[in-house]
Design a protein around this motif. Structure first.
Motif: not given
Ligand code: SF4
Length: 280
Positions: A65-67, A182-184, A269-271
């Motif tokens: 879901m994320c790189q 922090a990628c909210p 923690n991010c999304h």
């Molecule tokens: S903090 Fe989370 S959403 Fe942001 S790049 Fe890293 S894993 Fe992906």
């Protein structure tokens, strides 16, 4: 005494690594849905919808879901009546990480040495915490923790006289400084008490509790709700583009501490809040 085979731990960890990266947990997905219904900003709503679409596509195509596929962190509840056969627990977990990240085509994000920065090329080693518990089960709580949110986490030794208001102010400051980095929308894990290293562990551990599940102590549960409301009034919003959903949830864990101390740690923690569990 129950025997647990080394290779069964390897297999379980490999499956958890892949599943965590491909399938967003139901609790996180439901939190997105709830946030979509309450978010006041049109841009914020759009971002939340994109995050849900992203999770759907990852699941459908079986891709991450994320790189940033994260650092593997495991909290292992090791029953004192079980015996691991065929090798050490730590080796089994790291073999499982190598297998999972290889077979799942997940990005390898770990460097062997923090100064020399050479990639280990298999995402090992993970970070393993072991808690000895009663019984003969081995329960593995696993997360693939994103680097961006981890980088914006913080720890502070407050004074006891700072009290509850000092704690709240500190947590709000950490989230404000983190902003979009922090990628909210975030899950904010807070450790209060223990000592320097223990409060950081408590903050991390709190992130393993499913979203929406409140602390069993009513006072701490109320503090979680209160902080959630205050954080969502900061206006950072989904991906930092503004809105009323800066956090999907707040988690707090507390423990006894020294009379002269008030340690507080905030682990963001991010999304892409990826946590899974296996019981052997
Ligand atoms: S903090 Fe989370 S959403 Fe942001 S790049 Fe890293 S894993 Fe992906």
């Amino acid at each position: 005494m129950k025997k647990i085979l080394y290779e069964d731990i390897v297999k379980a960890i490999a499956e958890l690594c892949i599943e965590a990266n491909y399938e967003l947990g139901e609790d996180v997905y439901n939190a997105f849905k709830l946030a979509l219904a309450t978010e006041k900003s049109e841009t914020g709503k759009g971002v939340l919808q994109q995050l849900m679409d992203n999770a759907d596509i990852a699941s459908e195509l079986q891709v991450p879901m994320c790189q940033d596929t994260g650092t593997v962190v495991c909290i292992v509840e090791l029953g004192q009546d079980c015996h691991i056969v065929g090798g050490s627990l730590y080796d089994a977990i790291n073999d499982g990480i190598r297998k999972g990240y290889g077979e799942g085509y997940l990005r390898n994000s770990i460097v062997k040495d923090p100064i020399k920065r050479k990639n280990t090329k298999d995402n090992s080693p993970g970070i393993v915490h072991v808690e000895l518990v009663e019984g003969d089960s081995l329960t593995i709580h696993m997360t693939a923790k994103g680097g961006g949110a981890e980088n914006m986490s913080d720890l502070k030794m407050l004074k006891p006289s700072d009290g509850i208001e000092g704690i709240k102010q500190y947590v709000l400051d950490v989230v404000r400084v983190a902003g979009p980095n922090a990628c909210p929308p975030l899950v904010v894990g807070i450790g209060i008490g223990g000592n320097f290293e223990r409060c950081a562990y408590l903050a991390k551990k709190s992130l393993f509790r499913p979203i929406g599940k409140r602390h069993e102590d009513e006072g701490i549960a109320n503090l979680e709700v209160e902080l959630m409301e205050e954080i969502n009034r900061l206006g950072i919003g989904p991906q930092g583009l503004g809105g009323t959903t800066t956090a999907l949830d707040i988690k707090i864990e507390v423990e006894a501490c020294h009379i002269a101390a008030l340690p507080v740690a905030v682990n963001l923690n991010c999304h892409a809040s990826r946590h899974k569990q296996a019981i052997l």
